[in-house]
Design an enzyme around this catalytic site. Structure first.
Site, PDB file in Angstrom:
ATOM      1  N   LYS A 111       0.836  -1.204   0.000  1.00  0.00           N
ATOM      2  CA  LYS A 111       0.000   0.000   0.000  1.00  0.00           C
ATOM      3  C   LYS A 111       0.873   1.258   0.000  1.00  0.00           C
ATOM      4  O   LYS A 111       0.574   2.230  -0.680  1.00  0.00           O
ATOM      5  CB  LYS A 111      -0.910  -0.033   1.237  1.00  0.00           C
ATOM      6  N   LYS A 194      -5.391 -10.884  -5.618  1.00  0.00           N
ATOM      7  CA  LYS A 194      -6.393 -11.506  -4.765  1.00  0.00           C
ATOM      8  C   LYS A 194      -7.767 -10.842  -4.928  1.00  0.00           C
ATOM      9  O   LYS A 194      -7.850  -9.631  -5.055  1.00  0.00           O
ATOM     10  CB  LYS A 194      -5.909 -11.326  -3.315  1.00  0.00           C
ATOM     11  N   LYS A 197     -12.789  -7.470  -1.060  1.00  0.00           N
ATOM     12  CA  LYS A 197     -14.054  -6.747  -0.986  1.00  0.00           C
ATOM     13  C   LYS A 197     -13.886  -5.241  -1.097  1.00  0.00           C
ATOM     14  O   LYS A 197     -14.836  -4.532  -1.379  1.00  0.00           O
ATOM     15  CB  LYS A 197     -14.812  -7.135   0.285  1.00  0.00           C
TER      16      LYS A 197
HETATM   17  P1  ATP Z   1      -9.984  -5.961   2.318  1.00  0.00           P
HETATM   18  O1  ATP Z   1      -9.745  -5.788   0.845  1.00  0.00           O
HETATM   19  O2  ATP Z   1     -10.753  -4.822   2.893  1.00  0.00           O
HETATM   20  O3  ATP Z   1      -8.750  -6.295   3.092  1.00  0.00           O
HETATM   21  P2  ATP Z   1     -10.678  -8.759   2.209  1.00  0.00           P
HETATM   22  O4  ATP Z   1     -11.615  -9.267   1.162  1.00  0.00           O
HETATM   23  O5  ATP Z   1      -9.230  -8.996   2.044  1.00  0.00           O
HETATM   24  O6  ATP Z   1     -10.992  -7.212   2.423  1.00  0.00           O
HETATM   25  P3  ATP Z   1     -10.528  -9.357   5.054  1.00  0.00           P
HETATM   26  O7  ATP Z   1     -11.566  -8.867   5.996  1.00  0.00           O
HETATM   27  O8  ATP Z   1      -9.223  -8.637   4.993  1.00  0.00           O
HETATM   28  O9  ATP Z   1     -11.192  -9.390   3.577  1.00  0.00           O
HETATM   29  O10 ATP Z   1     -10.239 -10.886   5.334  1.00  0.00           O
HETATM   30  C1  ATP Z   1     -11.193 -11.749   5.954  1.00  0.00           C
HETATM   31  C2  ATP Z   1     -10.785 -13.200   5.751  1.00  0.00           C
HETATM   32  O11 ATP Z   1     -11.000 -13.581   4.386  1.00  0.00           O
HETATM   33  C3  ATP Z   1      -9.316 -13.473   6.040  1.00  0.00           C
HETATM   34  O12 ATP Z   1      -9.207 -14.737   6.665  1.00  0.00           O
HETATM   35  C4  ATP Z   1      -8.681 -13.512   4.670  1.00  0.00           C
HETATM   36  O13 ATP Z   1      -7.511 -14.301   4.627  1.00  0.00           O
HETATM   37  C5  ATP Z   1      -9.800 -14.141   3.864  1.00  0.00           C
HETATM   38  N1  ATP Z   1      -9.722 -13.758   2.455  1.00  0.00           N
HETATM   39  C6  ATP Z   1      -9.781 -12.481   1.973  1.00  0.00           C
HETATM   40  N2  ATP Z   1      -9.701 -12.494   0.637  1.00  0.00           N
HETATM   41  C7  ATP Z   1      -9.572 -13.795   0.260  1.00  0.00           C
HETATM   42  C8  ATP Z   1      -9.431 -14.453  -0.999  1.00  0.00           C
HETATM   43  N3  ATP Z   1      -9.412 -13.760  -2.120  1.00  0.00           N
HETATM   44  N4  ATP Z   1      -9.330 -15.811  -1.024  1.00  0.00           N
HETATM   45  C9  ATP Z   1      -9.355 -16.519   0.133  1.00  0.00           C
HETATM   46  N5  ATP Z   1      -9.470 -15.964   1.360  1.00  0.00           N
HETATM   47  C10 ATP Z   1      -9.585 -14.622   1.432  1.00  0.00           C
HETATM   48 MG    MG Z   2      -7.826  -8.192   3.489  1.00  0.00          MG
END
Ligand code: ATP
Ligand code: MG
Length: 330
Positions: A111, A194, A197
């Protein structure tokens, strides 16, 4: 019975990646373990959030936890900011964590390379310590997360060693639990990154609450290469490999058996089938979600979860304060 802790932050609506990498395993683990599952809203405010949106999403995620199969009779479900121990322990542990360690966390590094550091909140720099606190507050044995969280759990383990060496046995050293398939679901438009959200391009992710036709369209327009061969090859064919992973985890069919089934067929056929698979999997989740989201039951579950979590967290915070020498001896 071993203790499990994990959380998801309300920085956006839940994606299929969140489900396959994390939530699916929360549900699988709740029968055999003592589970704590949190909606980690303090983590969401490391970047600016609209207050009403944040509150809405926090409850959306709680309702989705239940809609995906978490059972409040088996697992404790609560909101992080309603348990002050998380922030309290986080400060105490920040003072045990080195600037150099946090500088090496890849999420912050990425970032800051993209945006520079001057305009990033210091919370974004220190949040891995808040995550360590989330885990350590409950004497967690196992942390089920997606692959991107591996480095943070490793930092947590280092903090445990350092603290226990300095102050005597205080924290349990947690183990990671990462699924074999589904630990890193990739973006549908750019399968080298990846699925997230908080991503801007909404075609790159599938939300659990997306309109079902929109989900189909997103899958049909997912980026794939041009050779039309359904084969798992992460490095050379990241797009189709990602779709195969999604297909495999949802249906419990092995990737090899899917490759075999689709010999002689093209991406179009494969994507159409996958769209059906994903939609029939998500539809009942959405139905349950709609029943639960505005129920009193949801608030009752979160109240109960908060009360139980607070009891444990309060005790742990007192123990750590005592070890460090904070406050008075009473
Ligand atoms: P942000 O982009 O805001 O970080 P995020 O989608 O990465 O959102 P988090 O809240 O950071 O979501 O992560 C919640 C859980 O989901 C964590 O255990 C993370 O490892 C898992 N996770 C997030 N994205 C993925 C993905 N693309 N594939 C598998 N697991 C994921
Ligand atoms: Mg995340």
């Amino acid at each position: 019975m071993s203790r499990i802790f994990s959380g998801i932050k309300p920085s956006g609506d839940l994606t299929l990646g969140n489900y396959l990498g994390a939530l699916k395993n929360f549900v699988a683990l709740q029968d055999e373990h003592d589970c704590f599952f949190c909606i980690v809203d303090l983590h969401a405010i490391t970047v600016a959030q609209d207050r009403l949106e944040l509150r809405k999403r926090t409850k959306d995620i709680a309702a989705l936890y239940l809609a995906c199969g978490l059972d409040p009779n088996k697992a404790t479900i609560f909101i992080q900011s309603e348990v002050p121990g998380h922030a309290q322990l986080s400060w105490m542990l920040e003072c045990q964590t080195y600037y150099g360690e946090l500088s090496r966390m890849t999420q912050f590094k990425d970032k800051s390379l993209k945006d520079g550091t001057a305009g990033l909140s210091s919370g974004l720099f220190t949040y891995p310590v808040l995550m360590a606190s989330d885990i350590l507050l409950y004497d967690t044995d196992i942390v089920p997360v997606g692959e991107d969280q591996k480095q943070h759990v490793e930092l947590t383990r280092d903090i445990v060693d350092r603290f226990n060496n300095r102050y005597g046995d205080t924290f349990v050293k947690p183990d990671l639990f990462i699924p074999k398939v589904g630990a890193r679901i990739m973006d549908l438009q750019d399968p080298t990154k990846k699925m997230s959200k908080s991503e801007e391009n909404d075609k790159g992710y599938i939300l659990l609450l997306d309109d079902l036709n929109r989900i189909k369209k997103k899958i049909m327009s997912a980026k794939t290469d041009s050779d039309n061969l359904i084969k798992f090859d992460k490095d050379n064919k990241p797009g189709i490999s990602n779709l195969l992973s999604i297909y495999s985890v949802i249906t419990n069919k092995s990737i090899e058996s899917l490759e075999e089934f689709y010999v002689g067929k093209g991406y179009g056929d494969f994507k159409k089938d996958l769209a059906e698979v994903v939609v029939s999997f998500i539809q009942p989740i959405q139905d349950r979600y709609n029943e639960i989201r505005n129920s009193k039951e949801l608030d009752d579950i979160l109240d109960e979860g908060r009360d139980l979590a607070n009891k444990l967290a309060f005790k742990k915070v007192k123990k750590v304060e005592h070890k460090i020498g904070l406050g008075r001896k009473r």
